[in-house]
Design a protein around this motif. Structure first.
Motif, PDB file in Angstrom:
ATOM      1  N   ARG B 178     -29.189  -6.017  22.240  1.00 44.16           N
ATOM      2  CA  ARG B 178     -29.285  -4.614  21.802  1.00 44.16           C
ATOM      3  C   ARG B 178     -30.773  -4.289  21.659  1.00 44.16           C
ATOM      4  N   ILE B 179     -31.361  -3.804  22.755  1.00 41.01           N
ATOM      5  CA  ILE B 179     -32.813  -3.626  22.813  1.00 41.01           C
ATOM      6  C   ILE B 179     -33.120  -2.147  23.003  1.00 41.01           C
ATOM      7  N   ALA B 180     -33.876  -1.566  22.058  1.00 35.38           N
ATOM      8  CA  ALA B 180     -34.184  -0.130  22.122  1.00 35.38           C
ATOM      9  C   ALA B 180     -35.511   0.108  22.819  1.00 35.38           C
ATOM     10  N   PHE B 181     -35.677   1.338  23.323  1.00 37.05           N
ATOM     11  CA  PHE B 181     -36.892   1.752  24.021  1.00 37.05           C
ATOM     12  C   PHE B 181     -37.382   3.038  23.347  1.00 37.05           C
ATOM     13  N   PRO B 255     -29.740  -1.572  17.218  1.00 39.11           N
ATOM     14  CA  PRO B 255     -30.600  -2.459  18.009  1.00 39.11           C
ATOM     15  C   PRO B 255     -31.126  -3.593  17.123  1.00 39.11           C
ATOM     16  N   THR B 256     -31.427  -4.719  17.762  1.00 41.47           N
ATOM     17  CA  THR B 256     -32.047  -5.843  17.053  1.00 41.47           C
ATOM     18  C   THR B 256     -33.488  -6.049  17.513  1.00 41.47           C
ATOM     19  N   ILE B 284     -35.159  -6.661  12.901  1.00 42.70           N
ATOM     20  CA  ILE B 284     -35.705  -5.899  14.030  1.00 42.70           C
ATOM     21  C   ILE B 284     -36.955  -6.582  14.571  1.00 42.70           C
ATOM     22  N   SER B 285     -36.861  -7.098  15.790  1.00 43.70           N
ATOM     23  CA  SER B 285     -38.051  -7.609  16.475  1.00 43.70           C
ATOM     24  C   SER B 285     -38.769  -6.446  17.146  1.00 43.70           C
ATOM     25  N   VAL B 286     -40.086  -6.554  17.249  1.00 47.39           N
ATOM     26  CA  VAL B 286     -40.877  -5.454  17.825  1.00 47.39           C
ATOM     27  C   VAL B 286     -41.933  -6.003  18.781  1.00 47.39           C
ATOM     28  N   ALA B 344     -46.012 -12.755  15.724  1.00 47.26           N
ATOM     29  CA  ALA B 344     -44.804 -13.218  15.030  1.00 47.26           C
ATOM     30  C   ALA B 344     -43.752 -12.137  14.844  1.00 47.26           C
ATOM     31  N   SER B 345     -43.760 -11.113  15.704  1.00 50.97           N
ATOM     32  CA  SER B 345     -42.817 -10.021  15.469  1.00 50.97           C
ATOM     33  C   SER B 345     -41.549 -10.138  16.301  1.00 50.97           C
ATOM     34  N   VAL B 346     -41.400 -11.262  17.017  1.00 52.29           N
ATOM     35  CA  VAL B 346     -40.182 -11.488  17.790  1.00 52.29           C
ATOM     36  C   VAL B 346     -39.480 -12.716  17.237  1.00 52.29           C
TER      37      VAL B 346
END
Lengths: 361, 361
Positions: B178-181, B255-256, B284-286, B344-346
């Motif tokens: 679930r990946i947002a744009f 989304p994750t 939430i990864s960014v 470290a955001s993922v």
């Protein structure tokens, strides 16, 4: 224009009157000139026109550093004011160099701007020949962000001294006594005693010196003895800031609060705090110039001093327009208030900060 | 120059030879001319000079938004290249408006720059009349950051599609589906199905459209079905982004991970994550465009895509110099690599994200 006149089969004066929108031209001649101008892709040469009228409806802006978001905000404000008055802006960056600033002013004079808004790197009279040259040519100049001592020019600034004093008062109010100031002036000798520091700041950018004076004001009124080890004298970049702040945090009696004067100084302090395993804001409270959207999503969000960047630019442009319009009044300094965006980066100091384990890295 | 000649008591031609540094002048006449020039504060009029030589040693830059740190970096690179070649740069901001961009190009032509570096807001042929006008006058133009479809111009860009694809692959590699744009194209209708989205992006800034195509590429190769609810269609500012992302996070299947295409989008995502009581990066990864010093002091620090901003500017300026120098080769597109600054955001998504309590704020 001569080519348009020939193409239209009219006199040059007729073409000039038509294309310059003045004087009487017969409808038929006018139509012929406009058709010829369109065929030839005629574009009025505004430089040639400005040589006649003396007005280009352009103002030039010289900023100290085009990569600094502060100046980006100021430029936005100048652009707003220009949009409202049909002026165009051309921008040059001087990279904090007097030589480049002088060259930029020269180019703007050559390009015949009607006025100049300037954030100057100059801080003493013998660095201002280029500004005085422009003044002697009666090109209106308005200073923004920084007053240049000795020049009788309009200026738009914030009250840097009071903003810094207020920030330090906030630290004092919750119990801090060990309060650091980052960035102090870059200097090879260190630490600088108070008298020496003030004499250095006499030869320093006006806005930075004012911030340091506000820091002293607040220490004095709180009866805190100034410790020269708590003013950074590093070079003004992130890496040097990290080193300098790490050295402060390694002191037997480290600071518990830091006032930062620029975004890069703030980022350097946060990195040094983490590197030294100090907790933010438990061990180190922070207030900084200038606010940014990032500061408000830090965990916890940073209390920041927000300069009215856009307003600084708008007012500076409007002062320039007034001078271009013929205002001959005395030079005036407009001081705009900064605002505090209080968030969560100021906490009371721990009763006793004691780090027997200085792991350095 | 006539005044200098009169003051020195020499012929105008003698003054011209002395001040223009050409031809023979007797030492005595030369001294008299230089003294007179100093007394009269003579300054060569580079415009008049350029009308003779046809060269002003100035390049103009039109950026889409002077307040965007990305363009500040590009401008720094252009300034570096100009410093190395004795060119000066004048900068104008078009605020993402075709009308202002057109006016800026006009001013630069009037100011007789030798070449133009342009980050254009144009994305379709009928928006490019101003660019074609400059091309018809044989003023060298180099595009930077953004290709304008249909124009045969040199351009320096990064591989936006591949950078976005690589970012999404990093999410997929640790288990995200679930990946947002954020930001997709602003649109009043929403959500946009894939076909409609791609047709919107055909009329969209080249760089933004490329990033969305890279996102689709990575979804397709991972066999992830595209969910239009995970592409923002909000206005491109922080407040609208926060609203849009909060709506995504309130979905039954939020989304994750989020790929952000601009700094303001990144800040908006972080704020929405906090507002919605989602943990960053646990929930939430960014990954975002573009890296900044703030990103590296976030807790935890953000993984970001760093565009070679300064290099983009430097190469664009050098292409312009080559054209000014007479290079008549075919237009070329130079594609520079972006780099990933892994921090470290993922993180891997939680096995099951379940928020029965959607508290809104």
């Amino acid at each position: 224009m001569a080519a348009v006149a020939a193409e239209a089969g009219v006199a040059k004066a007729t073409a000039a009157r038509t294309l310059g929108n003045y004087g009487a031209v017969s409808p038929e001649a006018r139509a012929r000139v406009l058709e010829a101008a369109a065929r030839l892709r005629y574009r009025p040469n505004s430089l040639a026109r400005s040589m006649t009228t003396g007005v280009t409806h352009t103002i030039g802006v010289v900023v100290a550093d085009i990569g600094n978001p502060f100046f980006a905000g100021v430029l936005r404000g100048i652009a707003d004011a220009c949009d409202a008055t049909d002026y165009t802006v051309i921008v040059m960056s001087a990279d904090e160099s007097i030589a480049k600033e002088s060259s930029a002013i020269g180019v703007l004079m050559d390009k015949q701007v009607d006025g100049i808004v300037l954030a100057s790197a100059a801080w003493r009279p013998d660095q201002t020949a280029h500004i005085q040259e422009a003044m002697s040519r009666e090109i209106p100049i308005v200073l923004v962000d920084r007053i240049v001592p000795g020049l009788e020019l309009d200026a738009v600034v914030i009250d840097n001294r009071q903003s810094a004093r207020d920030a330090v008062r906030r630290f004092v109010a919750v119990g801090h006594r060990r309060i650091a100031f980052v960035w102090g002036p870059s200097a090879p000798e260190r630490p600088l005693e108070r008298e020496r520091l003030l004499s250095v700041t006499d030869t320093w950018l006006w806005s930075s010196a004012e911030r340091l004076r506000g820091y002293f004001d607040a220490l004095d009124e709180a009866g805190i003895v100034f410790d020269p080890l708590l003013v950074s004298n590093c070079r003004l970049n992130e890496a040097a800031t990290v080193d300098s702040v790490r050295a402060m945090l390694a002191l037997p009696d480290p600071p518990t609060a830091v006032l930062t004067t620029e975004t890069t100084a703030t980022v350097g302090v946060l990195r040094a705090t983490r590197d030294s395993r100090f907790a933010y804001p438990g061990d180190i409270s922070v207030i900084g110039f200038d606010d940014s959207s990032w500061a408000s999503v830090m965990e916890p969000p940073l209390t920041m001093i927000a300069q009215p960047m856009r307003e600084l630019g708008r007012v500076a442009a409007e002062l320039a327009f007034a001078r271009i319009g013929g205002d001959r009044g005395d030079a005036a300094v407009e001081t705009l208030p900064a605002t505090f965006n209080s968030r969560a980066s100021v906490t009371a100091p721990r009763p006793q900060v004691s780090l027997s384990d200085d792991d350095g890295r």
